[in-house]
Write an enzyme that holds these catalytic residues in place. Structure first.
Site, short mmCIF file in Angstrom:
data_model
loop_
_atom_site.label_atom_id
_atom_site.label_comp_id
_atom_site.label_asym_id
_atom_site.label_seq_id
_atom_site.Cartn_x
_atom_site.Cartn_y
_atom_site.Cartn_z
N TYR A 26 88.37 52.76 42.31
CA TYR A 26 86.97 52.94 42.62
C TYR A 26 86.65 52.25 43.94
O TYR A 26 87.33 51.31 44.35
CB TYR A 26 86.06 52.40 41.50
CG TYR A 26 86.08 50.91 41.29
CD1 TYR A 26 85.30 50.05 42.06
CD2 TYR A 26 86.87 50.34 40.28
CE1 TYR A 26 85.30 48.69 41.86
CE2 TYR A 26 86.88 48.97 40.06
CZ TYR A 26 86.09 48.16 40.85
OH TYR A 26 86.11 46.79 40.64
N ASP B 279 88.37 41.70 32.70
CA ASP B 279 88.76 41.83 34.10
C ASP B 279 88.05 40.77 34.95
O ASP B 279 87.49 41.07 36.00
CB ASP B 279 88.44 43.23 34.61
CG ASP B 279 89.16 43.56 35.91
OD1 ASP B 279 90.15 42.88 36.23
OD2 ASP B 279 88.73 44.49 36.61
#
Length: 390
Positions: free
Chosen positions: A103, A233
């Site tokens: 992304y 994350d």
């Protein structure tokens, strides 16, 4: 199309009218409208169990709005590119090893206010993201890649009111893979050394405050939602800074919800570049202590000014920041691991005591076994104590 999905399409249309100010005209047979309905049904399917039937209003942006806002996703607007992988270990491990789920974060301008647009793609080369913005995936690949922004939206809508979470303003469902729109954060994401920009440093007091505020956001994620959510994350690239250096946690793309009456969730795990919990990687179970471990690594990054992995190999024997720190602590060489820029601040005995307590907390968070680590709420309390100690 099955009856269940038809019902979801109908429900989605009603939900968008209430929460997204959806499209009033009759659905036309265009790719964007098909994407809108497909993405919307899947999003609603995930939102219903997560939000307990409550509507979390966000804005529905059109594709044209985001194209104008980012000058057609121009390369010059990119402020961050991230891949959800480690070397050839893909989160979506059925994909070919040469593929990446990637992304990019773009700076945009909409209604005379700056925004950040998050756009997913897959790419064998990060540079190709510039020319592959509208890559057409196979149906199977689209479903896999689509799950990341959908998950991001579902969690971010529940967290957006927290002052230390990057606020989700809305999303665009007209692209094959949904795009997300966030508030702007003037100082961008943390870099790998825990600073900002290319090589800008943060004073000790700001590093400590950022740590305290992030711990507060993670405690909220673990305890305040309908069911505990594990971020999975936690690393510098998932933390943005506003103009006042207030931290904003983001990137819930791989977050996972702990099932009802359970303390863990089973899932395919990925190693996020030295920040991942080895206990979870070995067992295949994700717990709240998985985030505690990753957060402990982040504390060590703030303390040392070093990356979690990579550069330490230059010293010949260290392959992770934790091993580097533990070895120096055992040899009573603590001052050698502290970022020299912190030491040069000359904060006196008070600051030295803060650094010592900060290090002890980081080492507690990065214990090999999850049961030996503190809960995130206790981590937050200890950071608050350390911050107030001088």
């Amino acid at each position: 199309m099955g009856e269940g999905r038809k019902l979801l399409h109908n429900s989605w249309s009603k939900w968008t009218s209430k929460c997204l100010g959806g499209q009033s005209e009759q659905v036309r047979k265009t790719e964007r409208e098909k994407s809108f309905m497909t993405n919307g049904a899947i999003l609603l399917e995930d939102l219903i169990p997560s939000s307990n039937g409550k509507c979390n209003p966000i804005r529905n942006f059109s594709a044209e709005e985001l194209i104008r806002a980012t000058n057609n996703f121009d390369e010059s607007r990119i402020i961050q590119i991230c891949s959800l992988f480690k070397q050839n270990q893909i989160i979506v491990d059925e994909l070919d090893d040469t593929d990446r789920v990637t992304y990019a974060m773009y700076k945009g301008s909409l209604d005379d206010r700056p925004i950040i647009v998050k756009k997913f793609t897959d790419s064998q080369d990060d540079r190709q993201i510039i020319v592959k913005k509208f890559t057409k995936f196979s149906s199977w690949e689209s479903d896999k890649v689509r799950s990341f922004p959908i998950r991001d939206i579902v969690i971010a809508t529940q967290m957006s009111n927290h002052k230390h979470v990057l606020k989700l303003l809305g999303c665009c469902l007209e692209f094959p893979i949904p795009a997300l729109v966030y508030e702007y954060a003037a100082n961008g994401a943390l870099n790998d050394q825990g600073g900002f920009g290319d090589d800008e440093l943060l004073p000790w007091k700001i590093r400590l405050r950022i740590s305290k505020e992030l711990a507060n956001a993670l405690t909220y994620l673990h305890t305040a939602l309908r069911r505990p959510v594990i971020h999975r994350d936690i690393r510098p690239s998932s933390i943005f800074l506003d103009k006042n250096f207030v931290p904003k946690l983001c990137n819930f793309s791989v977050s996972i919800t702990i099932p009802l009456h359970e303390t863990h969730a089973r899932d395919d795990l990925e190693d996020t570049f030295g920040h991942s919990d080895p206990d979870s990687l070995a067992s295949g179970f994700v717990t709240e202590k998985s985030d505690v471990y990753s957060f402990g690594v982040l504390l060590l990054v703030f303390l040392t000014g070093k990356k979690a992995t990579g550069t330490l190999r230059l010293e010949g024997k260290y392959h992770s920041l934790i091993r580097y720190v533990e070895d120096h602590v055992q040899n009573e060489q603590v001052t050698e691991i502290v970022d020299p820029n912190i030491l040069r601040e000359g904060g006196g005995d008070g600051q030295a005591q803060q650094v010592e307590a900060f290090l002890a907390l980081a080492l507690a968070c990065t214990q090999e076994k999850g049961e030996k680590r503190p809960d995130m709420i206790d981590v937050a309390k200890e950071l608050m104590r350390i911050d107030k100690s001088i």
